[in-house]
Design a protein around this motif. Structure first.
Motif, short mmCIF file in Angstrom:
data_model
loop_
_atom_site.label_atom_id
_atom_site.label_comp_id
_atom_site.label_asym_id
_atom_site.label_seq_id
_atom_site.Cartn_x
_atom_site.Cartn_y
_atom_site.Cartn_z
N GLY A 122 81.52 32.45 64.23
CA GLY A 122 81.68 31.01 64.08
C GLY A 122 80.35 30.29 64.01
N GLY A 141 78.10 30.20 61.60
CA GLY A 141 77.63 29.76 60.29
C GLY A 141 77.49 28.26 60.18
N LYS A 142 78.26 27.52 60.98
CA LYS A 142 78.15 26.07 60.94
C LYS A 142 76.96 25.56 61.76
CE LYS A 142 81.95 26.10 64.15
NZ LYS A 142 83.38 26.01 64.17
N GLU A 158 81.97 32.19 55.06
CA GLU A 158 80.98 31.13 55.23
C GLU A 158 80.78 30.72 56.70
OE1 GLU A 158 80.72 26.75 53.46
OE2 GLU A 158 81.00 28.31 51.94
N GLU A 159 81.84 30.87 57.52
CA GLU A 159 81.71 30.46 58.92
C GLU A 159 80.90 31.45 59.75
OE1 GLU A 159 85.80 32.35 58.40
OE2 GLU A 159 84.72 30.77 57.38
N TRP A 160 80.61 32.63 59.21
CA TRP A 160 79.79 33.62 59.92
C TRP A 160 78.34 33.18 59.92
CZ3 TRP A 160 80.90 39.42 58.59
CH2 TRP A 160 82.23 39.72 58.89
N CYS A 161 77.61 33.56 60.97
CA CYS A 161 76.16 33.39 60.96
C CYS A 161 75.62 34.07 59.71
CB CYS A 161 75.56 34.05 62.21
SG CYS A 161 73.75 34.06 62.19
#
Length: 158
Positions: free
Chosen positions: A11, A13-14, A59-62
């Motif tokens: 989570g 990535g944001k 996309e939400e992944w680091c």
């Protein structure tokens, strides 16, 4: 104790943003939760395969989380230069506290307990370890059932 499950980074990535490159395999990043600027270097084993512009991960992944070599394992390709926020993170599926709020133990996502509390270690060994299986909900419920009457407070994480 990292189990390479990747859940802590899936989570991020944001919050972890690549702001620029300083040359091959070197990136300027910001961890927006801690407002930390990081000069990240991709570690040698991952340099041939890592390209932040051609990621095929969610996309939400680091941006630095990649699939590992083992089945269902994940690695941080900048582990040695990761943000302090990440270095300070302790993986746990459960935390156990004494009646006065002192942390007595942490439980990994695979059910292993890390604790210096002798009574807690004995309870875990005798009553909870024998039922740890693939059903996370069952052993977590059993842990709460066993530990709360003994004066422990349990926090369970998904």
């Amino acid at each position: 104790l990292c189990t390479l499950c990747g859940r802590c980074c899936m989570g991020m990535g944001k919050y972890v943003k690549i702001k620029g490159s300083m040359g091959p395999n070197k990136y300027i990043c910001v961890h927006e939760l801690s407002n930390e600027t990081v000069y990240a270097t991709v570690e040698k084993p991952y340099r041939d395969d890592f390209d932040p512009d051609e990621r095929d991960t969610p996309e939400e992944w680091c941006p630095f989380l990649s699939e590992g070599e083992g089945e269902e394992t994940f690695v941080c390709v900048i582990h040695g230069t990761r943000p302090k926020f990440c270095r300070d993170f302790v993986c746990a599926s459960m935390r156990i506290y004494t009646h006065d709020g002192v942390e007595a133990g942490k439980v990994s996502v695979k059910g292993s307990l890390v604790s210096k509390d002798d009574h807690l270690n004995t309870l875990w060994k005798d009553q909870i370890n024998p039922i740890i299986t693939g059903n996370d909900e069952a052993w977590k419920a059993k842990a709460v059932e066993v530990l709360e009457p003994e004066g422990y407070r349990i926090e369970v994480y998904d």
